[in-house]
Design an enzyme around this catalytic site. Structure first.
Site, PDB file in Angstrom:
ATOM      1  N   ASP A   1      83.179  28.438  43.111  1.00 52.26           N
ATOM      2  CA  ASP A   1      82.188  27.709  43.910  1.00 52.26           C
ATOM      3  C   ASP A   1      82.304  26.204  43.753  1.00 52.26           C
ATOM      4  O   ASP A   1      81.905  25.444  44.641  1.00 52.26           O
ATOM      5  CB  ASP A   1      80.774  28.168  43.557  1.00 52.26           C
ATOM      6  CG  ASP A   1      80.513  29.525  44.174  1.00 52.26           C
ATOM      7  OD1 ASP A   1      80.910  30.531  43.568  1.00 52.26           O
ATOM      8  OD2 ASP A   1      79.975  29.567  45.293  1.00 52.26           O
TER       9      ASP A   1
ATOM     10  N   ASN B   1      81.568  29.827  39.087  1.00 50.32           N
ATOM     11  CA  ASN B   1      81.689  30.985  39.975  1.00 50.32           C
ATOM     12  C   ASN B   1      80.531  31.927  39.651  1.00 50.32           C
ATOM     13  O   ASN B   1      79.721  31.652  38.750  1.00 50.32           O
ATOM     14  CB  ASN B   1      83.047  31.676  39.806  1.00 50.32           C
ATOM     15  CG  ASN B   1      83.319  32.703  40.899  1.00 50.32           C
ATOM     16  OD1 ASN B   1      83.164  32.403  42.089  1.00 50.32           O
ATOM     17  ND2 ASN B   1      83.678  33.921  40.533  1.00 50.32           N
ATOM     18  N   LYS B   2      80.456  33.017  40.349  1.00 50.62           N
ATOM     19  CA  LYS B   2      79.353  33.970  40.196  1.00 50.62           C
ATOM     20  C   LYS B   2      79.082  34.306  38.735  1.00 50.62           C
ATOM     21  O   LYS B   2      80.009  34.481  37.943  1.00 50.62           O
ATOM     22  CB  LYS B   2      79.702  35.241  40.988  1.00 50.62           C
ATOM     23  CG  LYS B   2      78.692  36.358  40.939  1.00 50.62           C
ATOM     24  CD  LYS B   2      77.298  35.935  41.337  1.00 50.62           C
ATOM     25  CE  LYS B   2      77.231  35.289  42.696  1.00 50.62           C
ATOM     26  NZ  LYS B   2      75.932  34.606  42.938  1.00 50.62           N
TER      27      LYS B   2
ATOM     28  N   GLY C   1      79.342  32.904  49.850  1.00 43.46           N
ATOM     29  CA  GLY C   1      80.713  32.589  49.471  1.00 43.46           C
ATOM     30  C   GLY C   1      80.950  31.130  49.843  1.00 43.46           C
ATOM     31  O   GLY C   1      80.609  30.701  50.965  1.00 43.46           O
ATOM     32  N   ALA C   2      81.521  30.377  48.893  1.00 39.20           N
ATOM     33  CA  ALA C   2      81.579  28.917  49.052  1.00 39.20           C
ATOM     34  C   ALA C   2      82.180  28.455  50.391  1.00 39.20           C
ATOM     35  O   ALA C   2      81.549  27.668  51.123  1.00 39.20           O
ATOM     36  CB  ALA C   2      82.323  28.307  47.864  1.00 39.20           C
TER      37      ALA C   2
ATOM     38  N   GLN D   1      77.557  41.942  45.065  1.00 43.44           N
ATOM     39  CA  GLN D   1      78.571  41.516  46.038  1.00 43.44           C
ATOM     40  C   GLN D   1      79.888  42.275  45.848  1.00 43.44           C
ATOM     41  O   GLN D   1      80.628  42.477  46.803  1.00 43.44           O
ATOM     42  CB  GLN D   1      78.828  40.004  45.913  1.00 43.44           C
ATOM     43  CG  GLN D   1      77.703  39.122  46.417  1.00 43.44           C
ATOM     44  CD  GLN D   1      76.752  38.717  45.317  1.00 43.44           C
ATOM     45  OE1 GLN D   1      76.568  39.450  44.341  1.00 43.44           O
ATOM     46  NE2 GLN D   1      76.143  37.552  45.440  1.00 43.44           N
TER      47      GLN D   1
ATOM     48  N   ARG E   1      71.469  25.666  49.191  1.00 47.94           N
ATOM     49  CA  ARG E   1      71.998  26.201  47.924  1.00 47.94           C
ATOM     50  C   ARG E   1      72.722  25.059  47.193  1.00 47.94           C
ATOM     51  O   ARG E   1      73.439  24.285  47.827  1.00 47.94           O
ATOM     52  CB  ARG E   1      72.976  27.368  48.168  1.00 47.94           C
ATOM     53  CG  ARG E   1      72.303  28.591  48.802  1.00 47.94           C
ATOM     54  CD  ARG E   1      73.229  29.800  48.801  1.00 47.94           C
ATOM     55  NE  ARG E   1      73.369  30.389  47.484  1.00 47.94           N
ATOM     56  CZ  ARG E   1      74.234  31.361  47.185  1.00 47.94           C
ATOM     57  NH1 ARG E   1      75.048  31.825  48.117  1.00 47.94           N
ATOM     58  NH2 ARG E   1      74.297  31.857  45.966  1.00 47.94           N
TER      59      ARG E   1
HETATM   60  O1  MRU Z   1      76.133  33.926  45.570  1.00 50.86           O
HETATM   61  P1  MRU Z   1      77.396  34.093  46.359  1.00 50.86           P
HETATM   62  O2  MRU Z   1      77.596  35.490  46.851  1.00 50.86           O
HETATM   63  O3  MRU Z   1      77.520  33.060  47.460  1.00 50.86           O
HETATM   64  O4  MRU Z   1      78.557  33.789  45.302  1.00 50.86           O
HETATM   65  C1  MRU Z   1      79.879  33.786  45.764  1.00 50.86           C
HETATM   66  C2  MRU Z   1      80.887  33.602  44.697  1.00 50.86           C
HETATM   67  O5  MRU Z   1      80.583  33.374  43.564  1.00 50.86           O
HETATM   68  C3  MRU Z   1      82.329  33.625  45.134  1.00 50.86           C
HETATM   69  O6  MRU Z   1      83.135  34.115  44.118  1.00 50.86           O
HETATM   70  C4  MRU Z   1      82.787  32.195  45.466  1.00 50.86           C
HETATM   71  O7  MRU Z   1      81.895  31.582  46.353  1.00 50.86           O
HETATM   72  C5  MRU Z   1      84.152  32.163  46.027  1.00 50.86           C
HETATM   73  S1  MRU Z   1      84.212  32.783  47.678  1.00 50.86           S
HETATM   74  C6  MRU Z   1      85.804  32.606  48.247  1.00 50.86           C
END
Ligand code: MRU
Length: 358
Positions: A244, A254-255, A54-55, A203, A96
């Site tokens: 992100d 985003n994801k 998560g960012a 997730q 990342r």
């Molecule tokens: O690969 P991840 O689990 O780090 O991806 C996370 C996301 O895409 C979240 O939606 C994003 O980071 C926002 S978290 C507040």
């Protein structure tokens, strides 16, 4: 609020000789176990393997990671400390590529670490820890403010859809998209959340469903491929996700799967919102085309969670993020309020007003 107590997503134990403790999110929801990161390699590995993810949470973890990485240089001379600081931030930055909060936090740490030539290395390490703690605390406050602003967009009786996990596990606490739901729920609004399971690493199923249930927010898990059907059935009044990285024009990474949700929402006349702190904006890039998209291992798709589900040797493409064009986003919700319509001008104005308030 009916919240079962659980450990903090991230914690710093002790003082400058302390260590970073975090929830190993790869074990959830079956086990909520904390792990300690005694050295910078362990922090890098935890970010890479999504033990912390998560960012905003990645940004906080990296900030503490810098402190861990500089501990052995507490008594070093200035040149050695400087070199170690540069090496550590560069190393953590390689974990990342997509979430800009990682680079934002590392830049802040590097600025503080390099500042004031007269200080000893021990003083500079203390300043680094104070900065990491500030990043952590600020994120906590930003999440609560995002929730307050976002909750105004939801009416009692609304059913919303979210993707991935943008909750307390993805931030210092409370989350961004989930903060909107938690606040609305606390305010007594009757809301219900559809949770996309979020292939391939689940997730949504593993983390978001778990968090919503802990907070007592009514939630229903669906496969990602079911979003169109629930929208067509009139069961979704809004989509809210995290982010992100948000480019200067509002294009948002985003994801993987978020962009298709935005297109679907547009087709069904449903507002699509992004909730994110201003630390997720990257105005150094004009549009989403410049956002680096992380590519992850094929096994996450062919052998997710230890069970092989595809033939040996099959070709696989596994981008971890996608970019939703600004035109599909009804509003961006930040800790300072709501940006709508979403374009370069409104974003620049919002960020400059936010800068004046800070
Ligand atoms: O690969 P991840 O689990 O780090 O991806 C996370 C996301 O895409 C979240 O939606 C994003 O980071 C926002 S978290 C507040």
């Amino acid at each position: 609020m009916a919240t079962k107590t659980r450990p903090e997503t991230l914690q710093w134990l002790g003082e400058t000789d302390g260590c970073l403790r975090l929830i190993d999110q790869t074990l959830l929801p079956l086990e909520c176990r904390q792990i300690d990161c005694p050295d910078v390699t362990a922090v890098w590995e935890a970010i890479k393997q999504l033990r912390v993810r998560g960012a905003p949470a990645i940004g906080v973890a990296a900030a503490y990671g810098v402190c861990v990485g500089l501990q052995t240089s507490a008594n070093a001379d200035r040149a050695v400390f400087d070199e170690q600081l540069k090496k550590t931030t560069a190393y953590l930055a390689s974990s990342r590529p997509t979430a800009v909060n990682l680079f934002w936090a590392l830049e802040r740490m590097e600025r503080v670490g390099m500042h004031d030539a007269a200080r000893s290395s021990a003083e500079r390490l203390a300043a680094l820890l104070a900065e990491a703690r500030a990043i952590h605390e600020e994120d906590r406050a930003m999440c609560h403010a995002i929730g307050e602003h976002g909750a105004r967009l939801l009416a009692s009786g609304d059913s919303v859809l979210t993707h991935c996990n943008a909750g307390g596990l993805a931030t210092a606490e409370y989350g961004t998209a989930l903060s909107v739901f938690f606040k609305a729920h606390e305010q007594g609004k009757k809301i219900h959340v559809f949770v996309d399971e979020t292939r391939p690493l689940l997730q949504g199923a593993r983390l978001t469903a778990w968090e919503l249930m802990q907070h007592g927010v009514p939630a229903t898990l669906i496969c990602d491929s079911m979003a169109a059907q629930v929208m067509k059935e009139g069961r979704v009044q809004a989509v809210v996700t995290g982010a992100d990285r948000i480019a200067a024009n509002g294009d948002t990474a985003n994801k993987i799967g978020t962009d298709s949700l935005a297109v679907l929402a547009r087709a069904h006349g449903i507002p699509f919102y992004i909730a994110a702190p201003t630390s997720t904006f990257d105005t150094s890039i004009q549009s989403g085309e410049q956002i680096p998209i992380e590519q992850r291992q094929a096994e996450e798709i062919t052998c997710g969670f230890g069970k092989q589900t595809a033939p040996d040797g099959v070709a696989v493409y596994n981008p971890a993020f996608d970019v939703t064009p600004a035109e599909y986003i009804q509003a961006l919700i930040t800790e300072h309020g709501v940006i709508s319509p979403v374009n370069q001008k409104t974003i620049a104005l919002h960020l400059s007003l936010a800068g004046e308030q800070a």
